[in-house]
Write an enzyme that holds these catalytic residues in place. Structure first.
Site, short mmCIF file in Angstrom:
data_model
loop_
_atom_site.label_atom_id
_atom_site.label_comp_id
_atom_site.label_asym_id
_atom_site.label_seq_id
_atom_site.Cartn_x
_atom_site.Cartn_y
_atom_site.Cartn_z
N GLN A 97 0.86 -1.19 0.00
CA GLN A 97 0.00 0.00 0.00
C GLN A 97 0.89 1.24 0.00
O GLN A 97 1.70 1.43 0.91
CB GLN A 97 -0.91 0.03 1.23
CG GLN A 97 -1.98 1.13 1.11
CD GLN A 97 -2.81 1.31 2.36
OE1 GLN A 97 -2.26 1.45 3.47
NE2 GLN A 97 -4.13 1.32 2.22
N TYR A 177 -5.61 10.97 4.55
CA TYR A 177 -4.24 11.26 4.13
C TYR A 177 -4.25 12.09 2.86
O TYR A 177 -5.31 12.52 2.39
CB TYR A 177 -3.46 9.95 4.03
CG TYR A 177 -3.39 9.25 5.37
CD1 TYR A 177 -4.02 8.05 5.61
CD2 TYR A 177 -2.75 9.88 6.45
CE1 TYR A 177 -4.00 7.45 6.87
CE2 TYR A 177 -2.73 9.30 7.72
CZ TYR A 177 -3.36 8.09 7.91
OH TYR A 177 -3.35 7.50 9.16
N ARG A 224 -7.55 2.58 -2.57
CA ARG A 224 -8.40 2.54 -1.38
C ARG A 224 -9.01 3.91 -1.14
O ARG A 224 -8.29 4.85 -0.83
CB ARG A 224 -7.61 2.09 -0.15
CG ARG A 224 -8.56 1.82 1.01
CD ARG A 224 -7.97 1.13 2.18
NE ARG A 224 -8.97 0.20 2.76
CZ ARG A 224 -8.90 -0.23 4.00
NH1 ARG A 224 -7.90 0.12 4.77
NH2 ARG A 224 -9.82 -1.07 4.45
C1 LIG Z 1 -2.37 3.91 7.69
C2 LIG Z 1 -3.36 3.93 8.55
C3 LIG Z 1 -4.77 4.04 8.05
O1 LIG Z 1 -4.97 3.93 6.81
O2 LIG Z 1 -5.68 4.23 8.86
C4 LIG Z 1 -3.13 3.83 10.03
C5 LIG Z 1 -2.16 4.64 10.62
C6 LIG Z 1 -1.93 4.54 12.00
C7 LIG Z 1 -2.66 3.64 12.78
C8 LIG Z 1 -3.63 2.84 12.16
C9 LIG Z 1 -3.88 2.94 10.79
#
Ligand SMILES: C=C(C(=O)O)c1ccccc1
Length: 332
Positions: A97, A177, A224
């Site tokens: 990912q 993000y 995603r």
């Molecule tokens: C990459 C994460 C996501 O997509 O939620 C993530 C990051 C930190 C803790 C849990 C999950």
């Protein structure tokens, strides 16, 4: 519906079953943000899923937002090859990912420099740096001429992934993000070609997906999205349907292998739907961490081990590689 253990064709890749290990951040990367010493064992133990999607893996230094998460943008991080070899040796398939956190980051991870985002709007979110939780830092808006570099970092990381033996990549467009920040009116107030309309807000996600598909093949590319999740300080619009209808149509036009939708809130309540996702999610999401032999247990109806919530993030073997496979098979 009986398909769970039937083979599945994923754009020409034949998977032995319909069970996929979801991306799970575990904060165990080693120095140089290479996969941790135990990552090879951890992923190999879970290869019977037949498709594993790795933990979120950053595409550049700028893309990091939490301590001890791995990258795939340096020569040293080609160490992922050990993981892919081990999973393949057990007949499994594995996608990585690809991640850019955008504003969900902290100046202490970037030598005091501000994280980047579509606009200078700080997320109401925390991250984990210096062994503790801290509010994410105030971001700066990306300049228009920096955006091709973001697209290129995904393209180069996708090429690195194939070089390291991955069967494909999943572009992380979810959970608040960077790519998800661009999709949202509450995080993206740009007035250039990357903001101000449904098409403009989706532009970066689609450009990244197109670049990755162009680099490694659409059949090896997944995305995603998380349409209504409030993760990482994202505030979804009152009606996200038109925005994600456009995203899905544009992604479909690229012919990518799959779209891996977060339904409802990430790790939280699901939308009111006639189907109770919560039971399934709890069963499979928890199970995947605590049951390396999940497929075999499901096939044989063997009770699932419960995960230890205190060893999810960071640390070593405890709660990572020390969950035992069921001994019931030995007795059988
Ligand atoms: C990459 C994460 C996501 O997509 O939620 C993530 C990051 C930190 C803790 C849990 C999950």
């Amino acid at each position: 519906d009986g398909k769970l253990f039937c083979p599945f064709d994923l754009s020409g890749i034949t998977l032995a079953n319909h069970i996929v290990m979801a991306p799970l951040t575990r904060n165990r990367a080693g120095p140089g943000l290479v996969p941790g010493a135990l990552a090879t064992e951890y992923y190999a133990q879970r290869a019977s899923a037949d498709l594993i999607i790795t933990e979120a893996t950053q595409v550049s230094e700028q893309a990091q937002g939490i301590q001890n998460t791995p990258g795939i943008y340096t020569t040293e991080q080609a160490g992922w090859r050990k993981v892919t070899n081990a999973v393949h040796a057990r007949g499994g398939r594995i996608f990585v990912q690809l991640w850019h956190v955008g504003r969900v980051s902290h100046v202490d991870l970037h030598d005091g420099k501000a994280p980047v985002a579509p606009s200078a709007i700080r997320a109401k979110a925390k991250t984990f740096v210096n062994d503790g939780f801290a509010d994410v830092s105030e971001p700066r808006a990306l300049e228009l001429d920096e955006i091709p570099g973001i697209v290129d970092s995904f393209r180069r990381s996708a090429a690195n992934a194939i070089e390291a033996g991955f069967d494909g990549v999943e572009v992380h467009g979810a959970n608040g993000y960077l790519l998800d920040q661009f999709l949202r009116e509450t995080a993206n107030v740009r007035t250039d070609a990357y903001g101000g309309s449904i098409e403009n807000r989706a532009r970066l996600l689609i450009e990244v997906a197109a670049a990755v598909a162009d680099e490694i093949g659409a059949g090896r590319t997944g995305i995603r999205p998380s349409p209504v999740s409030p993760a990482s300080g994202i505030v979804p619009a009152a009606d996200e349907q038109p925005q994600f209808n456009h995203v899905v149509e544009a992604l479909d036009a690229l012919g990518i292998a799959y779209i891996h939708v977060v339904e409802g809130a990430t790790g939280g309540p699901r939308d009111a739907t006639p189907f109770d996702y919560d039971v399934l999610r709890q069963r499979f999401r928890n199970a995947y961490i605590a049951n390396p032999d999940l497929v075999e247990r499901l096939k044989a109806g063997i009770p699932l081990a419960q995960m230890d919530m205190t060893t999810l993030y960071g640390g070593g073997a405890r709660g990572y590689t020390d969950y035992p496979a069921s001994t019931a098979f030995a007795d059988a």
